[in-house]
Design a protein around this motif. Structure first.
Motif, PDB file in Angstrom:
ATOM      1  N   LYS A   1       3.917   4.850 -10.254  1.00  0.00           N
ATOM      2  CA  LYS A   1       4.539   6.154 -10.125  1.00  0.00           C
ATOM      3  C   LYS A   1       4.325   6.702  -8.719  1.00  0.00           C
ATOM      4  O   LYS A   1       3.234   6.592  -8.151  1.00  0.00           O
ATOM      5  CB  LYS A   1       3.937   7.121 -11.149  1.00  0.00           C
ATOM      6  N   ILE A   2       5.368   7.271  -8.137  1.00  0.00           N
ATOM      7  CA  ILE A   2       5.259   7.905  -6.816  1.00  0.00           C
ATOM      8  C   ILE A   2       4.653   9.296  -7.000  1.00  0.00           C
ATOM      9  O   ILE A   2       5.201  10.131  -7.711  1.00  0.00           O
ATOM     10  CB  ILE A   2       6.631   7.982  -6.128  1.00  0.00           C
ATOM     11  N   SER A   3       3.541   9.527  -6.326  1.00  0.00           N
ATOM     12  CA  SER A   3       2.797  10.768  -6.539  1.00  0.00           C
ATOM     13  C   SER A   3       3.359  11.917  -5.713  1.00  0.00           C
ATOM     14  O   SER A   3       3.719  11.755  -4.545  1.00  0.00           O
ATOM     15  CB  SER A   3       1.324  10.555  -6.173  1.00  0.00           C
ATOM     16  N   SER A   4       3.411  13.102  -6.337  1.00  0.00           N
ATOM     17  CA  SER A   4       3.795  14.324  -5.628  1.00  0.00           C
ATOM     18  C   SER A   4       2.577  15.214  -5.372  1.00  0.00           C
ATOM     19  O   SER A   4       2.708  16.366  -4.958  1.00  0.00           O
ATOM     20  CB  SER A   4       4.836  15.099  -6.451  1.00  0.00           C
TER      21      SER A   4
ATOM     22  N   ASP B   1      -8.081  -2.780  -1.744  1.00  0.00           N
ATOM     23  CA  ASP B   1      -7.216  -3.745  -2.404  1.00  0.00           C
ATOM     24  C   ASP B   1      -5.781  -3.655  -1.909  1.00  0.00           C
ATOM     25  O   ASP B   1      -5.095  -4.665  -1.762  1.00  0.00           O
ATOM     26  CB  ASP B   1      -7.269  -3.529  -3.925  1.00  0.00           C
ATOM     27  N   GLU B   2      -5.292  -2.436  -1.644  1.00  0.00           N
ATOM     28  CA  GLU B   2      -3.887  -2.279  -1.245  1.00  0.00           C
ATOM     29  C   GLU B   2      -3.632  -2.753   0.175  1.00  0.00           C
ATOM     30  O   GLU B   2      -2.525  -3.197   0.499  1.00  0.00           O
ATOM     31  CB  GLU B   2      -3.459  -0.802  -1.347  1.00  0.00           C
ATOM     32  N   ILE B   3      -4.644  -2.653   1.045  1.00  0.00           N
ATOM     33  CA  ILE B   3      -4.437  -2.947   2.460  1.00  0.00           C
ATOM     34  C   ILE B   3      -4.679  -4.424   2.721  1.00  0.00           C
ATOM     35  O   ILE B   3      -5.818  -4.896   2.718  1.00  0.00           O
ATOM     36  CB  ILE B   3      -5.366  -2.090   3.344  1.00  0.00           C
ATOM     37  N   HIS B   4      -3.628  -5.163   2.929  1.00  0.00           N
ATOM     38  CA  HIS B   4      -3.747  -6.589   3.248  1.00  0.00           C
ATOM     39  C   HIS B   4      -2.484  -7.050   3.960  1.00  0.00           C
ATOM     40  O   HIS B   4      -1.434  -6.421   3.864  1.00  0.00           O
ATOM     41  CB  HIS B   4      -3.985  -7.409   1.983  1.00  0.00           C
ATOM     42  N   GLN B   5      -2.602  -8.157   4.667  1.00  0.00           N
ATOM     43  CA  GLN B   5      -1.464  -8.740   5.368  1.00  0.00           C
ATOM     44  C   GLN B   5      -1.485 -10.246   5.167  1.00  0.00           C
ATOM     45  O   GLN B   5      -2.551 -10.861   5.147  1.00  0.00           O
ATOM     46  CB  GLN B   5      -1.505  -8.395   6.863  1.00  0.00           C
ATOM     47  N   GLN B   6      -0.291 -10.832   5.025  1.00  0.00           N
ATOM     48  CA  GLN B   6      -0.209 -12.268   4.776  1.00  0.00           C
ATOM     49  C   GLN B   6       0.919 -12.870   5.607  1.00  0.00           C
ATOM     50  O   GLN B   6       2.040 -12.346   5.626  1.00  0.00           O
ATOM     51  CB  GLN B   6       0.043 -12.537   3.286  1.00  0.00           C
TER      52      GLN B   6
ATOM     53  N   ASP C   1      15.172  -3.327  -0.313  1.00  0.00           N
ATOM     54  CA  ASP C   1      13.801  -3.431   0.184  1.00  0.00           C
ATOM     55  C   ASP C   1      12.824  -3.370  -0.989  1.00  0.00           C
ATOM     56  O   ASP C   1      13.201  -3.014  -2.123  1.00  0.00           O
ATOM     57  CB  ASP C   1      13.488  -2.281   1.151  1.00  0.00           C
ATOM     58  N   GLU C   2      11.576  -3.672  -0.693  1.00  0.00           N
ATOM     59  CA  GLU C   2      10.517  -3.556  -1.707  1.00  0.00           C
ATOM     60  C   GLU C   2       9.317  -2.865  -1.072  1.00  0.00           C
ATOM     61  O   GLU C   2       8.847  -3.267  -0.007  1.00  0.00           O
ATOM     62  CB  GLU C   2      10.103  -4.932  -2.225  1.00  0.00           C
ATOM     63  N   ILE C   3       8.844  -1.804  -1.733  1.00  0.00           N
ATOM     64  CA  ILE C   3       7.625  -1.130  -1.291  1.00  0.00           C
ATOM     65  C   ILE C   3       6.444  -1.881  -1.910  1.00  0.00           C
ATOM     66  O   ILE C   3       6.242  -1.864  -3.127  1.00  0.00           O
ATOM     67  CB  ILE C   3       7.614   0.345  -1.727  1.00  0.00           C
ATOM     68  N   LEU C   4       5.675  -2.566  -1.061  1.00  0.00           N
ATOM     69  CA  LEU C   4       4.572  -3.390  -1.551  1.00  0.00           C
ATOM     70  C   LEU C   4       3.358  -2.538  -1.918  1.00  0.00           C
ATOM     71  O   LEU C   4       2.716  -2.773  -2.931  1.00  0.00           O
ATOM     72  CB  LEU C   4       4.184  -4.422  -0.495  1.00  0.00           C
ATOM     73  N   TRP C   5       3.047  -1.571  -1.086  1.00  0.00           N
ATOM     74  CA  TRP C   5       1.937  -0.655  -1.368  1.00  0.00           C
ATOM     75  C   TRP C   5       2.018   0.546  -0.432  1.00  0.00           C
ATOM     76  O   TRP C   5       2.667   0.498   0.609  1.00  0.00           O
ATOM     77  CB  TRP C   5       0.576  -1.330  -1.231  1.00  0.00           C
TER      78      TRP C   5
ATOM     79  N   VAL D   1       2.628   2.728   4.573  1.00  0.00           N
ATOM     80  CA  VAL D   1       3.553   2.189   3.573  1.00  0.00           C
ATOM     81  C   VAL D   1       3.986   0.790   4.005  1.00  0.00           C
ATOM     82  O   VAL D   1       4.594   0.620   5.070  1.00  0.00           O
ATOM     83  CB  VAL D   1       4.795   3.091   3.408  1.00  0.00           C
ATOM     84  N   SER D   2       3.657  -0.193   3.201  1.00  0.00           N
ATOM     85  CA  SER D   2       4.033  -1.579   3.491  1.00  0.00           C
ATOM     86  C   SER D   2       5.371  -1.889   2.824  1.00  0.00           C
ATOM     87  O   SER D   2       5.524  -1.715   1.609  1.00  0.00           O
ATOM     88  CB  SER D   2       2.959  -2.539   2.975  1.00  0.00           C
ATOM     89  N   ILE D   3       6.328  -2.360   3.626  1.00  0.00           N
ATOM     90  CA  ILE D   3       7.692  -2.591   3.147  1.00  0.00           C
ATOM     91  C   ILE D   3       8.091  -4.041   3.392  1.00  0.00           C
ATOM     92  O   ILE D   3       7.894  -4.561   4.496  1.00  0.00           O
ATOM     93  CB  ILE D   3       8.689  -1.657   3.875  1.00  0.00           C
ATOM     94  N   ARG D   4       8.633  -4.682   2.381  1.00  0.00           N
ATOM     95  CA  ARG D   4       9.219  -6.021   2.553  1.00  0.00           C
ATOM     96  C   ARG D   4      10.729  -5.866   2.535  1.00  0.00           C
ATOM     97  O   ARG D   4      11.310  -5.411   1.545  1.00  0.00           O
ATOM     98  CB  ARG D   4       8.782  -6.975   1.447  1.00  0.00           C
ATOM     99  N   HIS D   5      11.370  -6.227   3.641  1.00  0.00           N
ATOM    100  CA  HIS D   5      12.813  -6.072   3.763  1.00  0.00           C
ATOM    101  C   HIS D   5      13.542  -7.240   3.097  1.00  0.00           C
ATOM    102  O   HIS D   5      12.935  -8.226   2.694  1.00  0.00           O
ATOM    103  CB  HIS D   5      13.200  -5.959   5.244  1.00  0.00           C
ATOM    104  N   GLU D   6      14.842  -7.081   2.997  1.00  0.00           N
ATOM    105  CA  GLU D   6      15.650  -8.085   2.305  1.00  0.00           C
ATOM    106  C   GLU D   6      15.527  -9.456   2.966  1.00  0.00           C
ATOM    107  O   GLU D   6      15.641 -10.486   2.296  1.00  0.00           O
ATOM    108  CB  GLU D   6      17.119  -7.648   2.270  1.00  0.00           C
TER     109      GLU D   6
END
Length: 286
Positions: free
Chosen positions: A57-60, A143-148, A226-230, A253-258
């Motif tokens: 869920k996107i928090s407000s 846990d959310e912060i990572h790069q591959q 796109d996909e919001i990874l975290w 905000v980590s984003i994976r593009h198409e």
């Protein structure tokens, strides 16, 4: 002791900080402008229409944060002290070097896991082993912060201030793992540490995750498919002035593009402005 000189130094330092904060305000007038949520379609609906994926869920929720000041810890001194007191008993097992307060460790023994899901346990166990990691108790695995990329995965542990991590190399331990089939082997550890963490001003309200994603969306940082990874609220470095670092809260905000490329966008949580490629301002000694 020359108290007048010390007083003058502090006066100059705070004057530089005020000039910096004012410049941030002026610059924000020309930067990307967030949209008013009350007059637009909710970001969740926009993401759905553009087939932008995300989990949870996107928090407000609106929290509070500070401008922070800190000094860089001399890890070379810490390393030598631990060797002298024989607290770093595994010094003969680890190759270590320090350059510009960045401590690099290369494990000679095999530290590996056979599943990606076991990496958090490996990192946490390494952090709690005070014979291998200097000041490990000051960090928490994120846990959310990572790069591959290219067969490697970088996992991070960060220092925190009142529950909010500091997502910056100056306050992190980076664990670099090499992937071989389904196995992940710890290849390198890089560490920096902050001392004298201090709030510069009173608490200030921060924008929500929903606000930050809206700003990214209307500024075309989020596109169809796109996909919001975290996403993560954390402090980031914005200013270095005479041996001190200044940090502000930001949404990462980590984003994976198409095209499968990944990008981490950064939104200032005070101003709701995109600062992804903003340079760290420096005030040098004269």
């Amino acid at each position: 002791m020359d108290f007048k000189r010390i007083e003058a130094i502090f006066l100059v330092a705070f004057l530089c900080l005020d000039i910096f904060l004012f410049s941030i305000y002026r610059q924000s007038q020309n930067e990307q402008t967030p949209i008013n949520n009350s007059s637009t379609i909710k970001i969740t609906q926009r993401l759905k229409e553009d087939k932008i994926k995300y989990e949870g869920k996107i928090s407000s929720e609106h929290t509070d944060g500070y401008y922070l000041s800190a000094t860089q810890t001399n890890l070379n001194t810490e390393l030598q002290n631990m060797k002298k007191t024989k607290k770093l008993e595994n010094a003969d097992v680890l190759r270590s070097s320090v350059k510009d307060n960045l401590l690099s460790l290369t494990p000679e023994k095999d530290l590996s896991v056979n599943k990606k899901g076991q990496i958090p346990t490996l990192v946490r166990e390494t952090l709690t082993n005070q014979k291998e990691i200097i000041l490990g108790k000051d960090y928490r695995y994120q846990d959310e912060i990572h790069q591959q990329s290219d067969g490697y995965l970088d996992a991070y542990a960060c220092q925190k201030y009142e529950g909010i991590p500091i997502n910056d190399i100056t306050a992190q331990i980076k664990f670099t793992l090499k992937k071989n089939d389904e196995n992940y082997r710890l290849e390198k550890i890089q560490q920096m540490h902050l001392s004298n963490l201090t709030a510069l001003r009173e608490k200030m309200p921060l924008v929500s995750e929903e606000d930050a994603l809206t700003t990214l969306y209307i500024n075309n940082k989020l596109s169809k498919n796109d996909e919001i990874l975290w996403s993560k609220l954390a402090y980031t470095l914005v200013l270095q002035v005479r041996g001190k670092n200044v940090y502000v809260p930001a949404w990462f905000v980590s984003i994976r593009h198409e095209d499968k490329k990944e990008q981490v966008e950064i939104v200032n949580a005070f101003r709701n402005r995109i600062i992804t490629n903003a340079a760290v301002r420096k005030v040098e000694n004269k």
